[in-house]
Design a protein around this motif. Structure first.
Motif, PDB file in Angstrom:
ATOM      1  N   SER A  89       0.827  -1.198   0.000  1.00  0.00           N
ATOM      2  CA  SER A  89       0.000   0.000   0.000  1.00  0.00           C
ATOM      3  C   SER A  89       0.867   1.255   0.000  1.00  0.00           C
ATOM      4  N   ARG A 127       2.398   1.702  -3.414  1.00  0.00           N
ATOM      5  CA  ARG A 127       1.413   2.192  -4.371  1.00  0.00           C
ATOM      6  C   ARG A 127       1.191   3.695  -4.208  1.00  0.00           C
ATOM      7  N   SER A 169       1.893   6.507  -6.987  1.00  0.00           N
ATOM      8  CA  SER A 169       0.788   7.373  -7.410  1.00  0.00           C
ATOM      9  C   SER A 169       1.173   8.841  -7.283  1.00  0.00           C
ATOM     10  N   ARG A 201      -7.644   9.921 -10.344  1.00  0.00           N
ATOM     11  CA  ARG A 201      -7.747   8.564 -10.884  1.00  0.00           C
ATOM     12  C   ARG A 201      -7.624   8.542 -12.407  1.00  0.00           C
ATOM     13  N   ASP A 234      -1.226   4.256 -16.280  1.00  0.00           N
ATOM     14  CA  ASP A 234      -1.159   2.823 -16.005  1.00  0.00           C
ATOM     15  C   ASP A 234      -1.487   1.972 -17.226  1.00  0.00           C
ATOM     16  N   ASP A 284     -12.053   0.343  -4.818  1.00  0.00           N
ATOM     17  CA  ASP A 284     -10.634   0.289  -4.499  1.00  0.00           C
ATOM     18  C   ASP A 284      -9.796   0.704  -5.701  1.00  0.00           C
ATOM     19  N   GLU A 285      -8.681   1.364  -5.446  1.00  0.00           N
ATOM     20  CA  GLU A 285      -7.831   1.833  -6.531  1.00  0.00           C
ATOM     21  C   GLU A 285      -7.237   0.691  -7.355  1.00  0.00           C
ATOM     22  N   SER A 286      -7.283  -0.512  -6.841  1.00  0.00           N
ATOM     23  CA  SER A 286      -6.738  -1.667  -7.559  1.00  0.00           C
ATOM     24  C   SER A 286      -7.776  -2.331  -8.466  1.00  0.00           C
ATOM     25  N   SER A 287      -8.942  -1.726  -8.593  1.00  0.00           N
ATOM     26  CA  SER A 287     -10.034  -2.378  -9.313  1.00  0.00           C
ATOM     27  C   SER A 287      -9.714  -2.686 -10.772  1.00  0.00           C
ATOM     28  N   TYR A 288      -8.825  -1.921 -11.379  1.00  0.00           N
ATOM     29  CA  TYR A 288      -8.471  -2.165 -12.776  1.00  0.00           C
ATOM     30  C   TYR A 288      -7.067  -2.747 -12.907  1.00  0.00           C
ATOM     31  N   ASP A 289      -6.566  -3.331 -11.839  1.00  0.00           N
ATOM     32  CA  ASP A 289      -5.258  -3.976 -11.902  1.00  0.00           C
ATOM     33  C   ASP A 289      -5.359  -5.298 -12.668  1.00  0.00           C
TER      34      ASP A 289
END
Length: 257
Positions: free
Chosen positions: A3, A6, A10, A48, A55, A86-91
């Motif tokens: 975290s 990240r 960011s 975002r 990204d 969550d910011e990881s949703s498109y990881d």
């Protein structure tokens, strides 16, 4: 540890690759989904959008030149969809391919007699579970700048990406801890069965493509949730409430301002 790393990455991206002020103002002014956001949401959305642009490799196919504004149009609306997730949703994937217009995909299908056939169909978008997301710029442009209730190719395809986070594209994205899996399944299952019944009787209330399977049902309902929330609440109020809990947004309330 992850975290903190990240957050560091960011902050560095936001500092070294800021979204130009004039472009952000233009997006807020011209993209109808971005209007009526509160101050906090607008600030978070810009952040975002910037991170998503950095990204994901967003590039054109068949000679389409994707400039920064075109890429930002896609990134901003995809980021709006995941704004409160969550910011990881498109990881887990890294590429968005954009065709000038509808693109043709050939698939092998088996008919009722067990015979396989190859079919080529024009598509406006496609999402691979562990691979790229593909869009038609003609459809992106139309859906972004001209409100068509229940139709938004970016929302649709990114809904599939969210759905896939559970390991399967089946109409159930990872729910928040406070959400009930039983309530989600019961509510969307009932609405899906109702839609099938309506179509069998020759009645249409929402896009019939939603009846293809539960995954497409979730994607189409997500389109209605963001582009035509009043219509979704009118026909499927319990579904609207479930999506409001999942996305942690209330587009209908935003439209009231």
């Amino acid at each position: 540890m992850f975290s903190r790393l990240r957050r560091y990455r960011s902050l560095r991206t936001l500092r070294e690759h800021p979204l130009p002020d004039h472009l952000w103002r233009k997006l807020r002014r011209e993209l109808y989904l971005l209007r009526n956001l509160g101050v906090r949401q607008a600030v978070e959305l810009r952040k975002r959008t910037t991170l998503l642009l950095h990204d994901k490799a967003i590039h054109g196919a068949q000679g389409l030149d994707m400039n920064l504004e075109m890429r930002a149009v896609i990134a901003a609306q995809a980021s709006l969809q995941s704004l409160e997730l969550d910011e990881s949703s498109y990881d887990g994937w890294s590429e968005i391919i954009v065709y000038p217009g509808a693109f043709r995909v050939t698939r092998t299908v088996t008919d009722e007699f067990g015979i396989s056939h190859e079919q080529a169909a024009p598509l406006s978008g496609e999402s691979w579970q562990n691979g790229p997301l593909v869009l038609s710029w003609d459809d992106v442009h139309r859906d972004s700048y001209h409100r068509t209730p229940g139709r938004h190719v970016i929302i649709h395809e990114f809904a599939h990406k969210l759905d896939a986070l559970n390991g399967r594209v089946n109409g159930m994205p990872p729910l928040h801890p406070e959400m009930s899996i039983e309530d989600w399944s019961k509510t969307l299952g009932k609405a899906y069965s109702h839609l099938l019944g309506q179509l069998e009787q020759g009645r249409e209330c929402i896009n019939p493509y939603a009846a293809t399977n539960p995954a497409e049902f979730f994607a189409v309902l997500s389109e209605y949730f963001f582009t035509a929330p009043a219509t979704l609440r009118q026909h499927c109020e319990e579904v609207y409430l479930q999506l409001r809990k999942y996305y942690r947004q209330d587009p209908l309330k935003r439209q009231e301002y």
